[in-house]
Design a protein around this motif. Structure first.
Motif, PDB file in Angstrom:
ATOM      1  N   TYR A   1     -47.113 -42.681  34.520  1.00 32.84           N
ATOM      2  CA  TYR A   1     -45.976 -43.618  33.540  1.00 32.84           C
ATOM      3  C   TYR A   1     -46.769 -44.835  33.138  1.00 32.84           C
ATOM      4  O   TYR A   1     -47.470 -45.452  33.534  1.00 32.84           O
TER       5      TYR A   1
ATOM      6  N   TYR B   1     -42.149 -48.046  27.696  1.00 31.82           N
ATOM      7  CA  TYR B   1     -42.923 -47.266  28.462  1.00 31.82           C
ATOM      8  C   TYR B   1     -42.872 -45.650  28.075  1.00 31.82           C
ATOM      9  O   TYR B   1     -41.676 -45.335  27.313  1.00 31.82           O
TER      10      TYR B   1
ATOM     11  N   TYR C   1     -48.756 -45.183  37.944  1.00 30.63           N
ATOM     12  CA  TYR C   1     -48.230 -46.120  36.840  1.00 30.63           C
ATOM     13  C   TYR C   1     -49.458 -47.177  36.462  1.00 30.63           C
ATOM     14  O   TYR C   1     -50.300 -47.459  37.084  1.00 30.63           O
TER      15      TYR C   1
ATOM     16  N   GLY D   1     -45.150 -50.680  39.623  1.00 35.09           N
ATOM     17  CA  GLY D   1     -44.855 -49.900  38.490  1.00 35.09           C
ATOM     18  C   GLY D   1     -43.428 -49.262  38.389  1.00 35.09           C
ATOM     19  O   GLY D   1     -42.732 -49.488  37.376  1.00 35.09           O
ATOM     20  N   GLU D   2     -42.942 -48.984  39.357  1.00 35.72           N
ATOM     21  CA  GLU D   2     -41.463 -48.336  39.584  1.00 35.72           C
ATOM     22  C   GLU D   2     -40.469 -49.573  39.234  1.00 35.72           C
ATOM     23  O   GLU D   2     -39.573 -49.245  38.382  1.00 35.72           O
TER      24      GLU D   2
ATOM     25  N   VAL E   1     -40.831 -50.372  35.433  1.00 35.98           N
ATOM     26  CA  VAL E   1     -40.260 -49.378  34.585  1.00 35.98           C
ATOM     27  C   VAL E   1     -38.838 -49.371  34.131  1.00 35.98           C
ATOM     28  O   VAL E   1     -38.339 -48.916  33.517  1.00 35.98           O
TER      29      VAL E   1
END
Length: 143
Positions: free
Chosen positions: A43, A74, A110, A134-135, A138
């Motif tokens: 990602y 993203y 990520y 990162g999750e 995003v």
């Protein structure tokens, strides 16, 4: 005002120069996971910030352009397992920061892109972040 047409021209010219570079990406679901367990997924994202928001940047993997990031966006990149070289390129900077990532099958990575401001110029920056960070980021961004 004698120079009214000239003033209008310069205002429109400067407004045209401020339009950001935009990648023509199709709309996808808000958050994507790979369905192929033999591949890794990366990602690439850039958080929405006011400073530097008009500067777009391209993402290259192993020397090949795979996407672009604008402020608050993203995109997802699937790849075979192994080492990849990720770099960020923007048209205003000569520096292209690069990171090596060892991709494992079935895992998500990520990569956060952004603009780092220095004394005289702003240069692109790239960082591999922890999956939790990162999750969460995003999920708040636009594909």
């Amino acid at each position: 005002m004698k120079n009214k047409p000239l003033t209008i021209f310069f205002v429109l010219f400067l407004a045209g120069c401020s339009i950001p570079m935009v990648a023509s990406l199709e709309k996808k679901p808000a958050y994507v996971r790979t369905s192929d367990p033999t591949k890794g997924i990366v990602y690439f994202y850039r958080e929405g910030e006011y400073a530097g928001s008009m500067r777009g940047m391209y993402i290259d993997v192993n020397g090949k352009r795979v996407g672009a990031l604008n402020s608050g966006t993203y995109f997802v990149y699937e790849t075979q397992p192994g080492e990849i070289n990720v770099s960020i390129e923007d048209k205003l900077s000569k520096k292209q920061p690069t990171r090596k990532i060892n991709i494992e099958a079935g895992k998500a990575y990520y990569v956060k892109g952004g603009i780092k401001f220095g004394m005289w110029d702003a240069v692109p920056a790239i960082n591999l972040v922890m999956p939790e960070e990162g999750e969460g980021a995003v999920k708040e961004l636009t594909y």
